[in-house]
Motif scaffolding. Structure first.
Motif, short mmCIF file in Angstrom:
data_model
loop_
_atom_site.label_atom_id
_atom_site.label_comp_id
_atom_site.label_asym_id
_atom_site.label_seq_id
_atom_site.Cartn_x
_atom_site.Cartn_y
_atom_site.Cartn_z
N ALA A 88 0.88 -1.16 -0.04
CA ALA A 88 0.05 -0.10 0.06
C ALA A 88 0.85 1.08 0.20
O ALA A 88 0.67 2.15 -0.70
CB ALA A 88 -1.00 0.19 1.10
N VAL A 89 1.77 1.37 0.90
CA VAL A 89 2.77 2.46 0.69
C VAL A 89 3.47 2.66 -0.30
O VAL A 89 3.63 3.76 -0.98
CB VAL A 89 3.91 2.31 2.00
CG1 VAL A 89 4.91 3.32 2.03
CG2 VAL A 89 3.10 2.39 3.28
N ALA A 90 4.15 1.53 -1.10
CA ALA A 90 4.75 1.38 -2.16
C ALA A 90 3.81 2.12 -3.45
O ALA A 90 4.08 2.48 -4.48
CB ALA A 90 5.35 0.27 -2.84
N ALA A 91 2.36 1.70 -3.21
CA ALA A 91 1.42 2.22 -4.25
C ALA A 91 0.96 3.57 -4.04
O ALA A 91 0.06 4.11 -4.79
CB ALA A 91 0.26 1.19 -4.27
N GLY A 92 1.36 4.33 -3.04
CA GLY A 92 1.06 5.82 -2.98
C GLY A 92 0.00 5.92 -1.60
O GLY A 92 -0.48 7.06 -1.43
N GLY A 93 -0.06 4.80 -0.83
CA GLY A 93 -1.01 4.91 0.27
C GLY A 93 -0.34 5.24 1.60
O GLY A 93 1.13 5.43 1.46
N THR A 94 -0.84 5.21 2.66
CA THR A 94 -0.09 5.31 3.98
C THR A 94 -0.47 4.19 5.14
O THR A 94 -1.72 3.67 4.86
CB THR A 94 -0.33 6.62 4.67
OG1 THR A 94 -1.59 7.06 4.89
CG2 THR A 94 0.36 7.93 3.99
N ILE A 95 0.24 3.99 5.91
CA ILE A 95 -0.18 2.89 6.86
C ILE A 95 -0.79 3.65 8.13
O ILE A 95 -0.04 4.64 8.80
CB ILE A 95 1.14 2.12 7.29
CG1 ILE A 95 1.48 1.24 6.09
CG2 ILE A 95 0.86 1.38 8.73
CD1 ILE A 95 2.80 0.39 6.68
N VAL A 96 -2.05 3.49 8.46
CA VAL A 96 -2.49 4.10 9.48
C VAL A 96 -2.15 3.33 10.84
O VAL A 96 -1.91 3.68 11.95
CB VAL A 96 -4.14 4.18 9.44
CG1 VAL A 96 -4.91 4.72 10.68
CG2 VAL A 96 -4.53 5.13 8.19
N LYS A 97 -2.37 1.96 10.86
CA LYS A 97 -2.21 1.04 11.99
C LYS A 97 -1.23 -0.16 11.21
O LYS A 97 -1.85 -1.01 10.63
CB LYS A 97 -3.33 0.66 12.64
CG LYS A 97 -3.11 -0.21 13.90
CD LYS A 97 -3.07 0.48 14.92
CE LYS A 97 -3.08 -0.33 16.29
NZ LYS A 97 -2.47 0.42 17.48
N PRO A 98 0.01 -0.42 11.89
CA PRO A 98 0.85 -1.60 11.38
C PRO A 98 0.01 -2.91 11.90
O PRO A 98 -0.68 -2.84 12.85
CB PRO A 98 2.18 -1.32 11.79
CG PRO A 98 2.00 -0.30 12.98
CD PRO A 98 0.82 0.63 12.83
N LYS A 99 0.84 -3.83 11.40
CA LYS A 99 0.18 -5.14 11.61
C LYS A 99 0.18 -5.46 13.13
O LYS A 99 1.04 -5.15 13.79
CB LYS A 99 1.05 -6.15 10.86
CG LYS A 99 0.58 -7.65 11.36
CD LYS A 99 1.42 -8.67 10.76
CE LYS A 99 1.10 -10.32 10.91
NZ LYS A 99 1.96 -11.11 10.24
N MET A 100 -1.12 -5.86 13.57
CA MET A 100 -1.20 -6.16 14.99
C MET A 100 -2.08 -7.39 15.27
O MET A 100 -2.67 -7.68 14.12
CB MET A 100 -2.10 -4.96 15.79
CG MET A 100 -3.28 -4.60 15.40
SD MET A 100 -4.34 -3.09 16.21
CE MET A 100 -5.21 -3.97 17.31
N SER A 101 -1.88 -7.86 16.24
CA SER A 101 -2.77 -9.20 16.72
C SER A 101 -4.10 -8.90 16.95
O SER A 101 -4.41 -8.05 18.02
CB SER A 101 -1.93 -10.16 17.63
OG SER A 101 -2.76 -11.26 17.97
N ILE A 102 -4.97 -9.84 16.77
CA ILE A 102 -6.56 -9.58 17.23
C ILE A 102 -6.86 -10.98 17.75
O ILE A 102 -7.95 -11.37 17.71
CB ILE A 102 -7.53 -9.35 16.22
CG1 ILE A 102 -7.25 -9.99 14.99
CG2 ILE A 102 -7.00 -7.93 15.76
CD1 ILE A 102 -8.41 -9.66 13.93
N GLY A 103 -5.77 -11.61 18.52
CA GLY A 103 -5.85 -12.91 19.01
C GLY A 103 -6.13 -14.09 18.05
O GLY A 103 -5.52 -14.20 17.33
N ALA A 104 -7.33 -14.74 18.77
CA ALA A 104 -7.50 -15.85 17.85
C ALA A 104 -8.24 -15.56 16.30
O ALA A 104 -8.19 -16.65 15.36
CB ALA A 104 -8.83 -16.80 18.48
N TYR A 105 -8.19 -14.48 16.01
CA TYR A 105 -8.87 -14.01 14.62
C TYR A 105 -7.76 -13.46 13.76
O TYR A 105 -8.03 -13.21 12.43
CB TYR A 105 -9.89 -13.00 14.92
CG TYR A 105 -10.96 -13.53 15.95
CD1 TYR A 105 -12.10 -14.28 15.50
CD2 TYR A 105 -11.02 -12.98 17.34
CE1 TYR A 105 -13.06 -14.63 16.11
CE2 TYR A 105 -12.03 -13.52 18.03
CZ TYR A 105 -13.13 -14.17 17.65
OH TYR A 105 -13.95 -14.71 18.38
#
Length: 125
Positions: A88-105
């Protein structure tokens, strides 16, 4: 009763720019959706498989419907949401929240596209 989401639309200003962003991030082509001659939206649809899990949707450019600042968040399934967030960043977007765990999901990341829309990326790993 089926899945609660049956269709989604992401509104954009610049359809070719948005197409390039989503194709780069998701690695899937988008296809024009023919509209009746009296209809004014331009639409590019994501690949659809009526037998698969999830909902189909489209990028839409329609006068009077502005992108960004919306309160609807669409999550795209992917192999590793950190990889797609980087795309997404390479295509011109921005990261709002980097990868994070949502537990078992699994895991999520939040990014903005080139039109100012925030989207979610979801992966099990």
């Amino acid at each position: 009763m089926g899945n609660p989401v049956g269709w989604f639309e992401i509104y954009v200003h610049d359809l070719p720019r948005a197409r390039a962003f989503y194709e780069a991030v998701l690695g899937q082509p988008l296809f024009p959706l023919p509209q009746p001659s009296d209809s004014n939206p331009e639409m590019l649809v994501f690949q659809m498989d009526n037998e698969a899990y999830g909902a189909a949707g489209a990028l839409v450019r329609m006068p009077g419907f502005e992108p960004g600042g919306n309160s609807v968040l669409v999550y795209f399934s992917c192999a590793d949401c950190a990889t797609e967030a980087g795309k997404a960043v390479a295509a011109g977007g921005t990261i709002v929240k980097p990868k994070m765990s949502i537990g078992a999901y699994g895991h999520i990341a939040l990014v903005t596209d080139t039109e100012g829309n925030m989207i979610g990326l979801h992966s099990q790993t």
